[in-house]
Design a protein around this motif. Structure first.
Motif, PDB file in Angstrom:
ATOM      1  N   SER A   1      12.618   4.518   0.563  1.00 26.11           N
ATOM      2  CA  SER A   1      13.380   3.652   1.455  1.00 26.11           C
ATOM      3  C   SER A   1      12.695   3.443   2.801  1.00 26.11           C
ATOM      4  N   ALA A   2      11.795   4.330   3.156  1.00 30.02           N
ATOM      5  CA  ALA A   2      11.107   4.270   4.446  1.00 30.02           C
ATOM      6  C   ALA A   2       9.827   3.437   4.410  1.00 30.02           C
ATOM      7  N   ALA A   3       9.601   2.686   3.343  1.00 31.87           N
ATOM      8  CA  ALA A   3       8.419   1.820   3.279  1.00 31.87           C
ATOM      9  C   ALA A   3       8.411   0.899   4.497  1.00 31.87           C
ATOM     10  N   PRO A   4       7.228   0.614   5.050  1.00 37.03           N
ATOM     11  CA  PRO A   4       7.181  -0.224   6.245  1.00 37.03           C
ATOM     12  C   PRO A   4       7.524  -1.676   5.940  1.00 37.03           C
TER      13      PRO A   4
ATOM     14  N   TRP B   1      18.466   0.241   1.426  1.00 39.47           N
ATOM     15  CA  TRP B   1      19.285   0.951   0.447  1.00 39.47           C
ATOM     16  C   TRP B   1      18.657   0.739  -0.917  1.00 39.47           C
ATOM     17  N   LEU B   2      18.399   1.821  -1.632  1.00 38.50           N
ATOM     18  CA  LEU B   2      17.911   1.742  -3.008  1.00 38.50           C
ATOM     19  C   LEU B   2      19.036   2.187  -3.923  1.00 38.50           C
ATOM     20  N   GLU B   3      19.159   1.520  -5.043  1.00 37.39           N
ATOM     21  CA  GLU B   3      20.154   1.930  -6.033  1.00 37.39           C
ATOM     22  C   GLU B   3      19.507   2.957  -6.947  1.00 37.39           C
ATOM     23  N   LEU B   4      20.111   4.115  -7.060  1.00 36.54           N
ATOM     24  CA  LEU B   4      19.609   5.206  -7.888  1.00 36.54           C
ATOM     25  C   LEU B   4      20.512   5.327  -9.105  1.00 36.54           C
ATOM     26  N   ARG B   5      19.939   5.094 -10.293  1.00 35.45           N
ATOM     27  CA  ARG B   5      20.736   5.096 -11.525  1.00 35.45           C
ATOM     28  C   ARG B   5      20.114   6.043 -12.529  1.00 35.45           C
ATOM     29  N   PRO B   6      20.867   7.031 -13.022  1.00 36.66           N
ATOM     30  CA  PRO B   6      20.343   7.893 -14.084  1.00 36.66           C
ATOM     31  C   PRO B   6      20.334   7.139 -15.406  1.00 36.66           C
ATOM     32  N   LEU B   7      19.378   7.463 -16.249  1.00 35.77           N
ATOM     33  CA  LEU B   7      19.388   6.914 -17.596  1.00 35.77           C
ATOM     34  C   LEU B   7      20.471   7.618 -18.396  1.00 35.77           C
ATOM     35  N   LEU B   8      21.145   6.881 -19.220  1.00 35.73           N
ATOM     36  CA  LEU B   8      22.187   7.450 -20.068  1.00 35.73           C
ATOM     37  C   LEU B   8      21.507   8.313 -21.128  1.00 35.73           C
TER      38      LEU B   8
ATOM     39  N   TYR C   1      18.904  15.809  -9.730  1.00 33.57           N
ATOM     40  CA  TYR C   1      19.472  14.690  -8.979  1.00 33.57           C
ATOM     41  C   TYR C   1      19.041  14.773  -7.513  1.00 33.57           C
ATOM     42  N   GLU C   2      19.023  15.978  -6.972  1.00 32.05           N
ATOM     43  CA  GLU C   2      18.633  16.169  -5.573  1.00 32.05           C
ATOM     44  C   GLU C   2      17.206  15.686  -5.329  1.00 32.05           C
ATOM     45  N   ARG C   3      16.312  15.949  -6.268  1.00 30.45           N
ATOM     46  CA  ARG C   3      14.925  15.483  -6.134  1.00 30.45           C
ATOM     47  C   ARG C   3      14.877  13.961  -6.212  1.00 30.45           C
ATOM     48  N   ALA C   4      15.673  13.356  -7.076  1.00 22.94           N
ATOM     49  CA  ALA C   4      15.720  11.895  -7.180  1.00 22.94           C
ATOM     50  C   ALA C   4      16.200  11.290  -5.865  1.00 22.94           C
ATOM     51  N   VAL C   5      17.221  11.877  -5.255  1.00 22.14           N
ATOM     52  CA  VAL C   5      17.724  11.398  -3.965  1.00 22.14           C
ATOM     53  C   VAL C   5      16.651  11.543  -2.885  1.00 22.14           C
ATOM     54  N   GLU C   6      15.945  12.670  -2.892  1.00 18.78           N
ATOM     55  CA  GLU C   6      14.870  12.900  -1.923  1.00 18.78           C
ATOM     56  C   GLU C   6      13.798  11.817  -2.030  1.00 18.78           C
TER      57      GLU C   6
ATOM     58  N   ARG D   1       0.842  -1.207   0.000  1.00 19.90           N
ATOM     59  CA  ARG D   1       0.000   0.000   0.000  1.00 19.90           C
ATOM     60  C   ARG D   1       0.878   1.258   0.000  1.00 19.90           C
ATOM     61  N   TYR D   2       1.947   1.252   0.799  1.00 21.10           N
ATOM     62  CA  TYR D   2       2.878   2.385   0.834  1.00 21.10           C
ATOM     63  C   TYR D   2       3.478   2.612  -0.554  1.00 21.10           C
ATOM     64  N   MET D   3       3.919   1.519  -1.182  1.00 19.79           N
ATOM     65  CA  MET D   3       4.524   1.622  -2.513  1.00 19.79           C
ATOM     66  C   MET D   3       3.516   2.192  -3.521  1.00 19.79           C
ATOM     67  N   GLN D   4       2.274   1.716  -3.464  1.00 18.35           N
ATOM     68  CA  GLN D   4       1.253   2.184  -4.407  1.00 18.35           C
ATOM     69  C   GLN D   4       0.896   3.644  -4.140  1.00 18.35           C
ATOM     70  N   ASP D   5       0.761   4.022  -2.868  1.00 15.47           N
ATOM     71  CA  ASP D   5       0.450   5.416  -2.536  1.00 15.47           C
ATOM     72  C   ASP D   5       1.581   6.348  -3.000  1.00 15.47           C
ATOM     73  N   PHE D   6       2.821   5.894  -2.839  1.00 14.94           N
ATOM     74  CA  PHE D   6       3.977   6.668  -3.282  1.00 14.94           C
ATOM     75  C   PHE D   6       3.919   6.865  -4.798  1.00 14.94           C
ATOM     76  N   ALA D   7       3.680   5.781  -5.535  1.00 14.81           N
ATOM     77  CA  ALA D   7       3.590   5.860  -7.001  1.00 14.81           C
ATOM     78  C   ALA D   7       2.428   6.750  -7.428  1.00 14.81           C
ATOM     79  N   ASP D   8       1.287   6.637  -6.750  1.00 18.45           N
ATOM     80  CA  ASP D   8       0.126   7.460  -7.094  1.00 18.45           C
ATOM     81  C   ASP D   8       0.428   8.954  -6.904  1.00 18.45           C
TER      82      ASP D   8
END
Length: 135
Positions: free
Chosen positions: A107-110, A120-127, A96-101, A35-42
């Motif tokens: 990362s705080a999903a229950p 830890w989430l891996e954050l990768r920019p698209l080339l 990038y700062e917004r992506a990190v935020e 539910r947390y993941m879906q609410d975040f995506a929404d």
């Protein structure tokens, strides 16, 4: 706008603060996490920052080309490998700062006990351009 891929590693990343494997969570804890993941995506969809996201099955197969007229070579499935990516989310943000935020928030999903995982989430920019090769 820049696109980033957030990778959720189930195994292979540094240990999370709440490091109880998901297969030991209660059905209610799993539901709260999803539910947390879906609410975040929404919410990101509403702000125009969500591109796509999917959970991944644990099984996977490596495939490679084996030459003209030959079938591809496969190796796997590997459900018990050291590294396991549980899912991914693509975001399109101003910086990038917004992506990190956003990665920090995700990362705080229950998890177990309803406590934040702090995974830890891996954050990768698209080339966006081919790499420059200098001699």
């Amino acid at each position: 706008m820049a696109k980033y891929l957030l990778l959720k590693h189930y195994r292979g990343a540094p240990a999370a603060a709440n490091d109880v494997p998901m297969d030991r969570w209660t059905p209610e804890e799993i539901s709260a996490h999803m539910r947390y993941m879906q609410d975040f995506a929404d919410r990101l969809e509403g702000s125009g920052e969500f591109v796509d996201g999917q959970a991944l099955a644990p099984e996977g197969t490596f495939v490679r080309y084996d030459g003209e007229g030959r079938p591809p070579v496969t190796d796997g499935p590997f459900a018990e490998t050291k590294d396991l990516i549980a899912g991914w989310m693509m975001i399109d943000v101003d910086s990038y700062e917004r992506a990190v935020e956003l990665a920090g928030e995700l990362s705080a999903a229950p998890g177990a006990g309803g406590k934040p995982i702090h995974e830890w989430l891996e954050l990768r920019p698209l080339l966006t351009a081919p790499p420059t090769i200098t001699e």
